[in-house]
Design a protein around this motif. Structure first.
Motif, PDB file in Angstrom:
ATOM      1  N   ILE A  50       0.993  -0.689  -0.444  1.00  0.00           N
ATOM      2  CA  ILE A  50       0.124   0.021  -0.454  1.00  0.00           C
ATOM      3  C   ILE A  50       1.004   1.990  -0.493  1.00  0.00           C
ATOM      4  CG2 ILE A  50      -1.721   1.191   1.282  1.00  0.00           C
ATOM      5  CD1 ILE A  50      -2.824  -1.553   2.787  1.00  0.00           C
ATOM      6  N   ALA A  51       2.101   1.471   0.321  1.00  0.00           N
ATOM      7  CA  ALA A  51       2.869   2.570   1.193  1.00  0.00           C
ATOM      8  C   ALA A  51       3.392   3.040  -0.022  1.00  0.00           C
ATOM      9  CB  ALA A  51       4.222   2.027   2.379  1.00  0.00           C
ATOM     10  N   VAL A  52       3.794   1.237  -0.982  1.00  0.00           N
ATOM     11  CA  VAL A  52       4.572   1.932  -2.214  1.00  0.00           C
ATOM     12  C   VAL A  52       4.037   1.803  -3.185  1.00  0.00           C
ATOM     13  CG1 VAL A  52       5.362   0.388  -4.275  1.00  0.00           C
ATOM     14  CG2 VAL A  52       6.315  -0.470  -1.928  1.00  0.00           C
ATOM     15  N   SER A  53       2.536   1.996  -3.396  1.00  0.00           N
ATOM     16  CA  SER A  53       1.168   2.024  -4.378  1.00  0.00           C
ATOM     17  C   SER A  53       1.251   4.356  -3.704  1.00  0.00           C
ATOM     18  CB  SER A  53       0.618   1.669  -3.903  1.00  0.00           C
ATOM     19  OG  SER A  53      -0.960   2.289  -4.799  1.00  0.00           O
ATOM     20  N   ALA A  54       1.418   4.720  -2.375  1.00  0.00           N
ATOM     21  CA  ALA A  54       0.517   5.366  -2.304  1.00  0.00           C
ATOM     22  C   ALA A  54       1.718   6.651  -2.470  1.00  0.00           C
ATOM     23  CB  ALA A  54       0.859   5.530  -0.407  1.00  0.00           C
ATOM     24  N   VAL A  55       3.419   6.271  -2.287  1.00  0.00           N
ATOM     25  CA  VAL A  55       4.323   6.351  -3.134  1.00  0.00           C
ATOM     26  C   VAL A  55       4.384   7.037  -3.992  1.00  0.00           C
ATOM     27  CG1 VAL A  55       6.859   7.165  -3.046  1.00  0.00           C
ATOM     28  CG2 VAL A  55       5.477   6.660  -1.016  1.00  0.00           C
TER      29      VAL A  55
END
Length: 380
Positions: A247-252
């Protein structure tokens, strides 16, 4: 910008392939998928044929045996492009991981090759109307009956729910045992008693099918159980760190994409005889957002390294998910302001980005739950 040194030349070649795939097979169709409420199954088959699904699954089970960085690149580039429709991350980074890490040899041979090819689409059935972040509160029940389990219950907010062929379903096998009473069971969508509810109408992520699922005396063999009875909660906790990292990877990636096309827009749009980019407020605000995104990028890249090394713990993953998810909401909101009234129009990508971002503070564990996880470590 800080150089990224976690990816090899082969990783970057893979990234180029992913970008071409998104540009030709996803972006041109995404608006239509938003109207349809789901993507085509064809794009799943094309992604599988290109080797983008379940890439870290071992070769003997249909994957390419790549490291998690390949999964991260695919997820990151989908986020950067605003390609929120295909539920590839749930399928590859989450569902496949349950099978790879805890499935039987028979389960791996049966499902993973078809998941890697896109022939079988997987969902994870965790959330219920009365149980969101608190998995111990689920009430879907699986009762042992000879060599079968009989399942009754309901799930909600299930990504890939309309398209899925299998559900990695969280059930209670012992209602009185709390967390130790939870078990994961593979449920095929063609079994009698399985019913898809409506495709839920959401604020954002319009192209991603998200469903209610119902189970009425669904009978599945005990061989469909993942791991041992009562092991479900520990399995979920084991996988949760990588899920939140995805989720963090997608968000950044989404933050970087939003900034990129917003900068281009401010250089073109004119107000009071000059471009929006000529105003100091614009330059300072974009500079501030860029610095925050760069900091998040460095942190998330380090988390990717930890995941590859199998050293990513739940607290660090919670930090990454909270920081990146909330930052995506901030970037989308503040960048939309530079568009003026145009930013409120759905013909502009920024409007879609604004709506899609809001889920980041909820899905995968709310920001409040992330703060609770982090605080437990701080005050231990």
């Amino acid at each position: 910008m800080v150089p990224r040194n976690i990816f090899s030349e082969e990783h970057e070649q893979f990234r180029d392939s992913v970008r071409r795939f998104i540009a030709t097979e996803i972006t041109p169709y995404h608006r239509q998928w938003e109207k349809d409420g789901k993507v085509s199954r064809d794009v799943w088959l094309k992604a599988g044929a290109a080797g983008f699904l379940c890439s870290n699954v071992p070769e003997e089970f249909g994957g390419v045996g790549a490291d998690f960085k390949y999964n991260a690149i695919f997820t990151e580039e989908l986020g950067r492009a605003g390609a929120t429709g295909p539920g590839f991350s749930v399928h590859s980074d989450m569902a496949a991981t349950y099978l790879t890490n805890f499935g039987s040899q028979e389960q791996k041979r049966k499902w993973l090759p078809k998941m890697a090819s896109g022939e079988v689409i997987a969902a994870i059935g965790l959330t219920e109307p009365g149980a969101g972040s608190d998995l111990k509160a689920i009430s879907t029940m699986a009762v042992r009956d000879g060599d079968d389990y009989v399942i009754n219950g309901q799930k909600v907010y299930i990504s890939n729910g309309q398209l899925c062929d299998i559900v990695i379903l969280a059930c209670k096998t012992d209602r009185e045992a709390g967390a130790k009473g939870m078990t994961f069971i593979i449920v095929e969508s063609d079994r009698p008693g399985f019913e898809r509810g409506r495709n839920l109408e959401k604020l954002g992520l319009k192209a991603q099918d998200t469903s209610e699922l119902f189970f009425s005396n669904v009978r599945v063999p005990v061989s469909n159980r993942i791991g041992e009875e009562g092991q479900g909660f520990s399995i979920a906790m084991h996988n949760l760190a990588e899920e939140r990292l995805s989720i963090a990877v997608s968000a950044v990636g989404a933050c970087e994409g939003i900034l990129e096309y917003t900068v281009a827009y401010t250089k073109e749009r004119k107000v009071f005889g000059q471009t929006v980019a000529d105003f100091q407020n614009t330059r300072f605000k974009i500079a501030e957002l860029t610095a925050h995104v760069q900091a998040a990028r460095v942190f998330v890249d380090r988390c990717i390294e930890l995941a590859v090394e199998k050293k990513l713990d739940s607290t660090v993953a919670a930090m990454a998910k909270m920081i990146a998810g909330e930052l995506q909401c901030k970037v989308a909101d503040e960048c939309l302001q530079f568009y003026g009234g145009y930013g409120y129009m759905m013909e502009y990508q920024i409007a879609h980005a604004y709506l899609d971002a809001r889920i980041r503070r909820i899905a995968g564990g709310s920001s409040e739950v992330m703060r609770e996880i982090i605080s437990r470590k701080v005050f231990a």
